[in-house]
Design an enzyme around this catalytic site. Structure first.
Site, PDB file in Angstrom:
ATOM      1  N   ARG A   1       0.817  -1.206   0.000  1.00 24.82           N
ATOM      2  CA  ARG A   1       0.000   0.000   0.000  1.00 24.82           C
ATOM      3  C   ARG A   1       0.850   1.254   0.000  1.00 24.82           C
ATOM      4  NH1 ARG A   1      -5.314   1.768   3.212  1.00 24.82           N
ATOM      5  NH2 ARG A   1      -5.134   3.982   2.876  1.00 24.82           N
TER       6      ARG A   1
ATOM      7  N   ARG B   1      -6.814   1.972  -3.959  1.00 29.55           N
ATOM      8  CA  ARG B   1      -5.903   1.393  -2.974  1.00 29.55           C
ATOM      9  C   ARG B   1      -5.718  -0.104  -3.165  1.00 29.55           C
ATOM     10  NH1 ARG B   1      -8.175   4.274   1.556  1.00 29.55           N
ATOM     11  NH2 ARG B   1      -8.141   5.943   0.070  1.00 29.55           N
TER      12      ARG B   1
ATOM     13  N   ASP C   1      -7.121  -1.884   1.980  1.00 31.49           N
ATOM     14  CA  ASP C   1      -7.587  -1.044   3.066  1.00 31.49           C
ATOM     15  C   ASP C   1      -8.162  -1.972   4.133  1.00 31.49           C
ATOM     16  OD1 ASP C   1      -8.136   1.365   4.251  1.00 31.49           O
ATOM     17  OD2 ASP C   1      -9.884   1.820   3.016  1.00 31.49           O
TER      18      ASP C   1
ATOM     19  N   ASP D   1      -9.886  -1.771   7.924  1.00 32.76           N
ATOM     20  CA  ASP D   1     -10.431  -0.858   8.936  1.00 32.76           C
ATOM     21  C   ASP D   1     -11.073  -1.644  10.065  1.00 32.76           C
ATOM     22  OD1 ASP D   1      -9.885   1.644   7.694  1.00 32.76           O
ATOM     23  OD2 ASP D   1     -11.579   1.327   6.337  1.00 32.76           O
TER      24      ASP D   1
HETATM   25  N1  ROI Z   1     -15.545   2.695  -2.372  1.00 33.81           N
HETATM   26  C1  ROI Z   1     -15.891   1.398  -2.319  1.00 33.81           C
HETATM   27  N2  ROI Z   1     -16.897   0.962  -3.088  1.00 33.81           N
HETATM   28  N3  ROI Z   1     -15.245   0.507  -1.519  1.00 33.81           N
HETATM   29  C2  ROI Z   1     -14.221   0.908  -0.716  1.00 33.81           C
HETATM   30  O1  ROI Z   1     -13.649   0.078   0.024  1.00 33.81           O
HETATM   31  C3  ROI Z   1     -13.836   2.268  -0.736  1.00 33.81           C
HETATM   32  N4  ROI Z   1     -12.829   2.735   0.043  1.00 33.81           N
HETATM   33  C4  ROI Z   1     -12.479   4.013   0.043  1.00 33.81           C
HETATM   34  C5  ROI Z   1     -13.187   5.045  -0.801  1.00 33.81           C
HETATM   35  C6  ROI Z   1     -12.182   5.781  -1.672  1.00 33.81           C
HETATM   36  C7  ROI Z   1     -13.869   6.029   0.140  1.00 33.81           C
HETATM   37  N5  ROI Z   1     -14.196   4.455  -1.650  1.00 33.81           N
HETATM   38  C8  ROI Z   1     -14.535   3.146  -1.594  1.00 33.81           C
HETATM   39  O2  ROI Z   1     -11.505   4.413   0.843  1.00 33.81           O
END
Ligand code: ROI
Length: 166
Positions: A83, A92, A95, A97
């Site tokens: 990343r 990305r 991610d 979280d």
């Molecule tokens: N949009 C979708 N569909 N899925 C994500 O995991 C995701 N993650 C993000 C942003 C850019 C807000 N948009 C996303 O960080």
């Protein structure tokens, strides 16, 4: 031992491989185990930047790690999977979280739990709903099935892609 729900998202560099590698890395964290994984969903990007569709999922991790040690571990996995912190709202490779950490409410400079976007994002709520109890009560008193009912599914697509360990 804590039950932590973790959201996974990727839209670069073979997203399916990214999500699968993340699940096995999470399962190998000290004192931690991936107990349950949701289906893998395809979702259109949220935000102002034009970018590829995402794959998203949620998993349930039991862990002895404190919230900040868990955050450190997630960020390390993100780094190890290549990343690069690019533009805000941008694409990305991976991610990770922390959505929920038992029933704790945390508001610190590094970490906000429940994750602030949890309540609005279909690509988080629907997979969470799939692997948790519909009656799950968030630390602010919101009930999961009410949140899901209020959140349009739109073009969120449950795929037939599988984690190796489901
Ligand atoms: N949009 C979708 N569909 N899925 C994500 O995991 C995701 N993650 C993000 C942003 C850019 C807000 N948009 C996303 O960080």
């Amino acid at each position: 031992m804590t039950a932590a729900y973790i959201a996974l998202g990727s839209n670069l560099q073979d997203p399916l491989t990214q999500l699968r590698s993340a699940v096995s890395a999470l399962d190998k964290l000290p004192g931690s185990r991936v107990e349950r994984t949701s289906s893998i969903y395809r979702s259109t990007p949220v935000g102002p930047v034009t970018q590829p569709d995402y794959l998203n999922a949620v998993l349930l991790l039991t862990t002895v790690l404190s919230p900040l040690r868990l955050l450190d571990a997630l960020q390390q996995i993100e780094q190890e999977q290549g990343r690069v912190r690019g533009v805000r709202w941008g694409p990305r490779t991976l991610d990770l979280d922390i959505l929920l950490y038992n029933d704790q409410h945390i508001d610190s400079p590094r970490l906000a739990i429940p994750h602030p976007a949890l309540q609005q994002r279909n690509f988080v709520l629907y997979p969470l709903f799939e692997i948790s109890d519909a009656n799950l009560v968030l630390p602010d008193g919101a009930v999961l099935d009410t949140l899901v009912a209020a959140c349009p599914r739109d073009d969120l697509e449950k795929t037939s892609l599988r984690f190796n360990k489901n």
